[in-house]
Design a protein around this motif. Structure first.
Motif, PDB file in Angstrom:
ATOM      1  N   SER A  14       0.837  -1.140   0.058  1.00  0.00           N
ATOM      2  CA  SER A  14       0.003  -0.157  -0.027  1.00  0.00           C
ATOM      3  C   SER A  14       0.949   1.357  -0.140  1.00  0.00           C
ATOM      4  CB  SER A  14      -0.813   0.035   1.130  1.00  0.00           C
ATOM      5  OG  SER A  14      -0.148   0.169   2.530  1.00  0.00           O
ATOM      6  N   GLU A  15       2.159   1.127   0.076  1.00  0.00           N
ATOM      7  CA  GLU A  15       3.061   2.229   0.373  1.00  0.00           C
ATOM      8  C   GLU A  15       4.356   1.698  -0.796  1.00  0.00           C
ATOM      9  OE1 GLU A  15       4.109   4.483   3.967  1.00  0.00           O
ATOM     10  OE2 GLU A  15       6.120   3.679   3.479  1.00  0.00           O
ATOM     11  N   VAL A  16       4.658   2.646  -1.834  1.00  0.00           N
ATOM     12  CA  VAL A  16       5.688   2.345  -2.624  1.00  0.00           C
ATOM     13  C   VAL A  16       6.346   3.347  -2.668  1.00  0.00           C
ATOM     14  CG1 VAL A  16       4.492   0.533  -3.823  1.00  0.00           C
ATOM     15  CG2 VAL A  16       4.370   2.864  -4.848  1.00  0.00           C
ATOM     16  N   LYS A  17       7.812   3.127  -2.523  1.00  0.00           N
ATOM     17  CA  LYS A  17       8.798   4.309  -2.679  1.00  0.00           C
ATOM     18  C   LYS A  17       9.536   4.452  -4.353  1.00  0.00           C
ATOM     19  CE  LYS A  17       9.675   4.604   2.154  1.00  0.00           C
ATOM     20  NZ  LYS A  17      10.727   4.457   3.089  1.00  0.00           N
ATOM     21  N   VAL A  18       9.579   5.500  -4.639  1.00  0.00           N
ATOM     22  CA  VAL A  18      10.145   5.673  -5.950  1.00  0.00           C
ATOM     23  C   VAL A  18      11.224   6.692  -5.822  1.00  0.00           C
ATOM     24  CG1 VAL A  18       7.956   4.962  -7.095  1.00  0.00           C
ATOM     25  CG2 VAL A  18       8.459   7.449  -6.960  1.00  0.00           C
ATOM     26  N   PRO A  19      12.184   6.723  -7.097  1.00  0.00           N
ATOM     27  CA  PRO A  19      13.110   7.923  -6.972  1.00  0.00           C
ATOM     28  C   PRO A  19      12.693   9.130  -7.458  1.00  0.00           C
ATOM     29  CG  PRO A  19      13.588   6.296  -8.715  1.00  0.00           C
ATOM     30  CD  PRO A  19      12.320   5.747  -7.876  1.00  0.00           C
ATOM     31  N   ALA A  20      12.865  10.218  -6.671  1.00  0.00           N
ATOM     32  CA  ALA A  20      12.451  11.593  -7.118  1.00  0.00           C
ATOM     33  C   ALA A  20      13.061  11.829  -8.551  1.00  0.00           C
ATOM     34  CB  ALA A  20      12.427  12.582  -6.125  1.00  0.00           C
ATOM     35  N   GLY A  21      12.386  12.457  -9.434  1.00  0.00           N
ATOM     36  CA  GLY A  21      13.204  12.869 -10.587  1.00  0.00           C
ATOM     37  C   GLY A  21      13.221  11.885 -11.679  1.00  0.00           C
ATOM     38  N   LYS A  22      12.550  10.846 -11.434  1.00  0.00           N
ATOM     39  CA  LYS A  22      12.646   9.654 -12.461  1.00  0.00           C
ATOM     40  C   LYS A  22      11.433   9.335 -12.877  1.00  0.00           C
ATOM     41  CE  LYS A  22      17.046   8.975 -11.904  1.00  0.00           C
ATOM     42  NZ  LYS A  22      18.125   9.032 -12.681  1.00  0.00           N
ATOM     43  N   LYS A  23      11.102   8.795 -14.135  1.00  0.00           N
ATOM     44  CA  LYS A  23       9.820   8.110 -14.712  1.00  0.00           C
ATOM     45  C   LYS A  23      10.004   6.941 -14.217  1.00  0.00           C
ATOM     46  CE  LYS A  23       7.085   8.042 -18.774  1.00  0.00           C
ATOM     47  NZ  LYS A  23       7.209   8.345 -20.345  1.00  0.00           N
ATOM     48  N   VAL A  24       8.764   6.445 -13.700  1.00  0.00           N
ATOM     49  CA  VAL A  24       8.447   4.953 -13.229  1.00  0.00           C
ATOM     50  C   VAL A  24       7.136   4.292 -13.744  1.00  0.00           C
ATOM     51  CG1 VAL A  24       7.998   3.961 -10.915  1.00  0.00           C
ATOM     52  CG2 VAL A  24       9.680   6.096 -11.110  1.00  0.00           C
ATOM     53  N   LYS A  25       7.256   2.949 -13.972  1.00  0.00           N
ATOM     54  CA  LYS A  25       6.445   2.157 -14.466  1.00  0.00           C
ATOM     55  C   LYS A  25       5.843   1.309 -13.433  1.00  0.00           C
ATOM     56  CE  LYS A  25       5.478  -1.253 -17.883  1.00  0.00           C
ATOM     57  NZ  LYS A  25       6.282  -2.337 -18.932  1.00  0.00           N
ATOM     58  N   LEU A  26       4.533   1.684 -12.880  1.00  0.00           N
ATOM     59  CA  LEU A  26       3.767   0.833 -12.166  1.00  0.00           C
ATOM     60  C   LEU A  26       3.078  -0.429 -12.721  1.00  0.00           C
ATOM     61  CD1 LEU A  26       1.870   3.599 -10.050  1.00  0.00           C
ATOM     62  CD2 LEU A  26       4.025   2.486  -9.404  1.00  0.00           C
ATOM     63  N   VAL A  27       3.364  -1.571 -12.446  1.00  0.00           N
ATOM     64  CA  VAL A  27       2.680  -2.724 -13.014  1.00  0.00           C
ATOM     65  C   VAL A  27       1.473  -2.990 -11.958  1.00  0.00           C
ATOM     66  CG1 VAL A  27       2.847  -4.932 -13.744  1.00  0.00           C
ATOM     67  CG2 VAL A  27       4.752  -3.247 -14.571  1.00  0.00           C
ATOM     68  N   VAL A  28       0.437  -2.820 -12.346  1.00  0.00           N
ATOM     69  CA  VAL A  28      -0.458  -3.392 -11.629  1.00  0.00           C
ATOM     70  C   VAL A  28      -1.280  -4.755 -11.880  1.00  0.00           C
ATOM     71  CG1 VAL A  28      -2.842  -2.446 -10.513  1.00  0.00           C
ATOM     72  CG2 VAL A  28      -1.085  -0.762 -11.228  1.00  0.00           C
ATOM     73  N   ALA A  30      -9.025  -0.172  -0.705  1.00  0.00           N
ATOM     74  CA  ALA A  30      -7.964  -0.066  -1.801  1.00  0.00           C
ATOM     75  C   ALA A  30      -7.552   1.429  -1.675  1.00  0.00           C
ATOM     76  CB  ALA A  30      -8.477  -0.122  -3.205  1.00  0.00           C
ATOM     77  N   LYS A  31      -6.489   1.577  -0.945  1.00  0.00           N
ATOM     78  CA  LYS A  31      -5.877   2.547  -0.818  1.00  0.00           C
ATOM     79  C   LYS A  31      -4.367   2.669  -0.825  1.00  0.00           C
ATOM     80  CE  LYS A  31      -9.431   4.591   2.280  1.00  0.00           C
ATOM     81  NZ  LYS A  31      -9.659   5.025   3.343  1.00  0.00           N
ATOM     82  N   GLY A  32      -3.573   3.696  -1.356  1.00  0.00           N
ATOM     83  CA  GLY A  32      -2.011   3.616  -1.144  1.00  0.00           C
ATOM     84  C   GLY A  32      -1.689   4.777  -1.324  1.00  0.00           C
ATOM     85  N   VAL A  33      -0.193   4.867  -1.302  1.00  0.00           N
ATOM     86  CA  VAL A  33       0.508   6.157  -1.353  1.00  0.00           C
ATOM     87  C   VAL A  33       1.831   5.894  -2.031  1.00  0.00           C
ATOM     88  CG1 VAL A  33       1.753   5.846   0.830  1.00  0.00           C
ATOM     89  CG2 VAL A  33       1.563   8.388  -0.179  1.00  0.00           C
ATOM     90  N   VAL A  34       2.247   6.776  -3.053  1.00  0.00           N
ATOM     91  CA  VAL A  34       3.744   6.747  -3.703  1.00  0.00           C
ATOM     92  C   VAL A  34       4.453   7.645  -2.932  1.00  0.00           C
ATOM     93  CG1 VAL A  34       4.945   7.241  -5.750  1.00  0.00           C
ATOM     94  CG2 VAL A  34       2.743   5.921  -5.879  1.00  0.00           C
ATOM     95  N   ILE A  35       5.559   7.341  -2.624  1.00  0.00           N
ATOM     96  CA  ILE A  35       6.558   8.219  -1.776  1.00  0.00           C
ATOM     97  C   ILE A  35       7.690   8.513  -2.702  1.00  0.00           C
ATOM     98  CG2 ILE A  35       8.022   8.795   0.211  1.00  0.00           C
ATOM     99  CD1 ILE A  35       5.991   6.854   1.726  1.00  0.00           C
TER     100      ILE A  35
END
Length: 108
Positions: free
Chosen positions: A37-51, A101-106
């Motif tokens: 429910s919580e995912v960390k991504v690098p700031a300043g980068k494009k990211v692909k979430l595969v759901v 169904a809740k979540g956050v991208v950090i």
């Protein structure tokens, strides 16, 4: 095809393979919940979430913070591209099951 064409094609494709390996995050929908429910991504980068929606019913990934909205059919997968993001927290929900169904991208 000569060796120059092969080398050129290889160098063009390398960034695509690097992107797929380094900036892909998996999310699972099961029992109307996102995992994790919580995912960390690098700031300043494009990211692909595969759901991966493992439920039998469809779910809509929705985030006003990320400006993304996508319906994912039951027992299917979808890709959602986000970013580049500034450091911060970006919420998302499964619109059809917002209570669970809740979540956050950090982005950091």
């Amino acid at each position: 095809m000569n060796i120059r064409h092969v080398l050129f094609a290889t160098f063009i494709a390398l960034p695509i393979f690097a992107f797929a390996a380094d900036n892909e995050i998996s999310l699972v929908i099961k029992d109307h919940r996102f995992t994790p429910s919580e995912v960390k991504v690098p700031a300043g980068k494009k990211v692909k979430l595969v759901v991966d929606n493992q439920d039998a019913t469809p779910e809509e990934f929705e985030s006003h913070d990320l400006n993304r909205e996508k319906v994912i059919a039951g027992r299917s997968k979808a890709s959602i591209f986000i970013g580049p993001l500034k450091p911060g927290r970006y919420t998302f929900v499964g619109e059809f099951n917002e209570a669970t169904a809740k979540g956050v991208v950090i982005a950091e």
